[in-house]
Structures are given as C-alpha cells and as structure tokens.
Design a protein around this motif. Structure first.
Motif, PDB file in Angstrom:
ATOM      1  N   ASP A 133      52.377  29.959  64.805  1.00 34.63           N
ATOM      2  CA  ASP A 133      51.817  31.231  65.410  1.00 34.63           C
ATOM      3  C   ASP A 133      51.784  32.317  64.542  1.00 34.63           C
ATOM      4  OD1 ASP A 133      51.338  29.913  67.707  1.00 34.63           O
ATOM      5  OD2 ASP A 133      52.651  30.660  68.879  1.00 34.63           O
ATOM      6  N   GLY A 183      41.178  38.294  64.956  1.00 35.25           N
ATOM      7  CA  GLY A 183      41.619  37.141  65.010  1.00 35.25           C
ATOM      8  C   GLY A 183      40.718  36.510  66.082  1.00 35.25           C
ATOM      9  N   GLN A 184      40.092  37.244  67.100  1.00 34.70           N
ATOM     10  CA  GLN A 184      39.252  36.772  68.356  1.00 34.70           C
ATOM     11  C   GLN A 184      37.986  35.964  67.388  1.00 34.70           C
ATOM     12  OE1 GLN A 184      39.874  35.871  71.218  1.00 34.70           O
ATOM     13  NE2 GLN A 184      41.682  36.961  71.729  1.00 34.70           N
ATOM     14  N   LEU A 186      37.575  35.373  64.765  1.00 32.93           N
ATOM     15  CA  LEU A 186      37.717  34.143  63.614  1.00 32.93           C
ATOM     16  C   LEU A 186      38.098  33.103  64.412  1.00 32.93           C
ATOM     17  CD1 LEU A 186      39.794  35.934  60.751  1.00 32.93           C
ATOM     18  CD2 LEU A 186      37.534  35.310  60.608  1.00 32.93           C
ATOM     19  N   TYR A 188      41.082  32.522  65.969  1.00 30.07           N
ATOM     20  CA  TYR A 188      42.587  32.494  66.059  1.00 30.07           C
ATOM     21  C   TYR A 188      43.155  32.785  67.329  1.00 30.07           C
ATOM     22  CZ  TYR A 188      41.799  32.746  61.025  1.00 30.07           C
ATOM     23  OH  TYR A 188      41.332  32.483  59.813  1.00 30.07           O
ATOM     24  N   ASP A 190      44.239  31.273  69.629  1.00 30.93           N
ATOM     25  CA  ASP A 190      45.229  30.313  70.482  1.00 30.93           C
ATOM     26  C   ASP A 190      46.364  30.516  69.694  1.00 30.93           C
ATOM     27  OD1 ASP A 190      43.597  29.158  71.974  1.00 30.93           O
ATOM     28  OD2 ASP A 190      42.957  27.407  70.817  1.00 30.93           O
ATOM     29  N   LEU A 192      47.396  33.513  67.808  1.00 34.46           N
ATOM     30  CA  LEU A 192      47.723  35.113  67.518  1.00 34.46           C
ATOM     31  C   LEU A 192      48.622  35.496  68.611  1.00 34.46           C
ATOM     32  CD1 LEU A 192      46.923  36.909  65.129  1.00 34.46           C
ATOM     33  CD2 LEU A 192      45.041  37.754  66.239  1.00 34.46           C
ATOM     34  N   ARG A 272      49.471  27.574  57.213  1.00 27.66           N
ATOM     35  CA  ARG A 272      48.610  28.671  57.553  1.00 27.66           C
ATOM     36  C   ARG A 272      47.950  29.485  56.651  1.00 27.66           C
ATOM     37  NH1 ARG A 272      46.935  27.313  62.037  1.00 27.66           N
ATOM     38  NH2 ARG A 272      48.150  27.559  63.969  1.00 27.66           N
ATOM     39  N   GLN A 275      44.164  30.799  56.913  1.00 26.12           N
ATOM     40  CA  GLN A 275      43.926  31.485  58.072  1.00 26.12           C
ATOM     41  C   GLN A 275      44.565  32.781  57.889  1.00 26.12           C
ATOM     42  OE1 GLN A 275      45.248  28.238  59.110  1.00 26.12           O
ATOM     43  NE2 GLN A 275      43.775  27.655  60.826  1.00 26.12           N
ATOM     44  N   LYS A 278      42.263  35.096  55.509  1.00 28.06           N
ATOM     45  CA  LYS A 278      41.051  35.302  56.292  1.00 28.06           C
ATOM     46  C   LYS A 278      41.511  36.595  56.968  1.00 28.06           C
ATOM     47  CE  LYS A 278      36.663  34.325  56.820  1.00 28.06           C
ATOM     48  NZ  LYS A 278      36.077  34.494  55.652  1.00 28.06           N
ATOM     49  N   LEU A 279      42.528  36.385  57.814  1.00 30.19           N
ATOM     50  CA  LEU A 279      42.877  37.458  58.714  1.00 30.19           C
ATOM     51  C   LEU A 279      43.011  38.674  57.939  1.00 30.19           C
ATOM     52  CD1 LEU A 279      43.444  38.478  61.668  1.00 30.19           C
ATOM     53  CD2 LEU A 279      45.854  37.689  61.195  1.00 30.19           C
TER      54      LEU A 279
END
Ligand SMILES: O=P(O)(O)O[C@@H]1C[C@H](O)[C@@H](CO)O1
Length: 294
Positions: A133, A183-184, A186, A188, A190, A192, A272, A275, A278-279
C-alpha cells in the motif's frame, strides 16, 4: 557561547556555500525536490538530462551509509520541470546529528526548490493496510522530538524561518488531494491510503508492545525518517508532500511468526517502483509553480 545542539552547526553561510557550489555546476534550477526512501532510488532515474553528484564530493554533505540509499544528488527535468532528487537520505541511527540529517532541506530551499516530495518505507500499524500500500502522509508524530531531538533545536537563524514554526499545516492539503486524484486516474485506488506516520530513532525495529502503543496513539505507519525533514522544510517555507510505502506489516501479535527485516523492505520497494514513479511524476507535471523556470 554556542548553545548545546545548536542548529548553527551549519550556518546559513555554510548552506549557501553548498547551494552556490551546486548551482555553479549545473544549469538546472530546481523547483521540486524529491527524497527517495529505502529501495526507492529508482525515482531519481526518472529525471532526464541528469547532472549527478556523489555526496562525498559535495561540500558539507554527509555520506549515505545504508544499503538501498545510493548517496547521489541528481539534478534533471521531469516532463520539462526542473527537479533535484536525493538518491539516499540520512537517518538518526546512522549517528548523524539531527541538524545534519536535515541539512539537505535547507540546501534545497536555497537552490530555489518550492515543493518537496518525500518518500519512505514504513511498517503498517493500521490493520487495514497491506504490504505494498502507498500511504499519503496527512500528519506525523515526531517521537524523537518529544525528547528534545528536533532539527530546529539551537539558535534560530531568521533567514531560514521563524523560531516557532506552525506544524498543523505541515502536509499541504492541495497536494494530498492531487495525489488522491492522480491515484484514482491511474487506477491505484485499491492500494492508495492516507494516514499518520510516526518516526522513531531506529535502527532496531519495534517491539510488539511498542507497535501496539503507537497504534493506540493514532499512528498508521512507523518508520525512521521523513518527519525531521518535513520540519526543516516547513521551517524554510517549502510546500511538503510525503508518502510512505508500506513495506511490511508491523508485528502486533505475540503469536505472529513475522519478523521485520530490511531485505523485505527493499523488495517491496522494487515491486511498487513503477507505480510510485508514475504517481510522483504525474503529480509533478500537475503542480502549480511560482518560479518562471518551471
Ligand atoms: O529512508 P527510509 O525511511 O525509507 O528507510 C526505512 C527506515 C530504515 O532506514 C529502513 C528500515 O528497513 O527503511
């Protein structure tokens, strides 16, 4: 006489000399500063047109001593935005004075950085959190600070900031919202989360009783960094965004077979990495800046 534990350990002039030394060797004028947590050094590799310095070559800079912290300061651009990235940070348990650990924040500020993005590896205390997470930090509990170990202890130099800086607004709310939105987008959602990070001195991981106590006190994650840097960064007026990668679950139960270890921390970072990058990179392109260079 110089007061005990003084932050004058590095004077304004010392910090300025280091910043000027760096600015003389690169044309990048960073508006964003990034700090890579344990195993997250890959964040620095996102930068284009890199100019990198080993910490040992930078005047006044400490050395990285922890596996997973390369010890390089990397300048470059991220989708056209000028950035600087610490590939390796300093921790209290390495034996450095707290003023030394946070020195890079003052140097960031003197380089012209407006926004700092800090990352860390942390143990999950919140029972809803899973390994892997990403927790948006909304606040911190600075345990070493309770015992007087604060990076701002000692003489205050007003050129950095005020004697008694506010910390109730330390974590920029707009940047937290931006992270949620990005995050939404992308996908993510689940993994974030958001929560409170508690810093301890380390290097020993926590006992079961300590984890239970920290959880009861309102902490969602526990680690060994970041909060000191946040205090120093806010003192000199930079905007702060921070996130924790939950690399392991803190052991809260005497029946558990789990044992915290640094190898697991680094491995989760690897899983991770893409991701996280990217974030962070998407956030950097969406932020607003005052500096015309950006
Ligand atoms: O630099 P961070 O806070 O990511 O490092 C964490 C805390 C310890 O240094 C190490 C423990 O595995 O990871």
């Amino acid at each position: 006489e110089t007061p005990r534990g003084t932050s004058a350990m590095y004077s304004y002039e010392d910090c300025k000399a280091t910043a000027d030394w760096l600015l003389a060797q690169t044309s990048v004028r960073p508006v964003v500063g990034i700090v890579c947590g344990s195993g997250m050094g890959g964040l620095a590799d996102m930068l284009k047109d890199q100019v990198a310095f080993n910490y040992k070559d930078i005047p006044n800079f400490p050395q990285s001593t922890v596996h997973g912290h390369a010890g390089r300061l990397v300048f470059g651009t991220l989708k056209g935005r000028p950035c600087v990235c610490m590939q390796g940070r300093f921790h209290l348990y390495e034996g450095y004075a707290i003023q030394k650990i946070t020195l890079p924040m003052r140097i960031f500020s003197l380089l012209g950085v407006e926004t700092v993005i800090l990352t860390n590896a942390a143990g999950g205390l919140n029972q809803d959190f899973k390994v892997g997470d990403i927790m948006i930090m909304k606040d911190h509990i600075n345990m070493p600070g309770f015992a007087g170990n604060n990076p701002l202890a000692g003489a205050n130099d007003d050129r950095f900031g005020v004697r008694f800086p506010c910390m109730s607004d330390a974590y920029d709310r707009e940047l937290q919202q931006l992270a949620v939105d990005v995050g939404q987008e992308l996908g993510y959602g689940d993994f974030l989360r958001e929560g409170v990070y508690c810093v301890l001195g380390g290097p020993s991981f926590e006992t079961i009783a300590e984890c239970r106590m920290l959880h009861k006190l309102g902490a969602d994650a526990v680690g060994m960094s970041t909060a000191h840097e946040v205090i120093a960064a806010r003192h000199c007026g930079m905007r702060v965004f921070a996130l924790s990668l939950i690399t392991n679950k803190a052991v809260m139960d005497y029946d558990s077979e789990e044992k915290a270890n640094h190898e697991e921390v680094l491995e989760t970072g690897q899983h991770r990495a893409i991701q996280l990058e990217k974030l962070v990179s998407t956030m950097v392109t969406r932020m607003e800046y005052n500096n015309t260079n950006a």
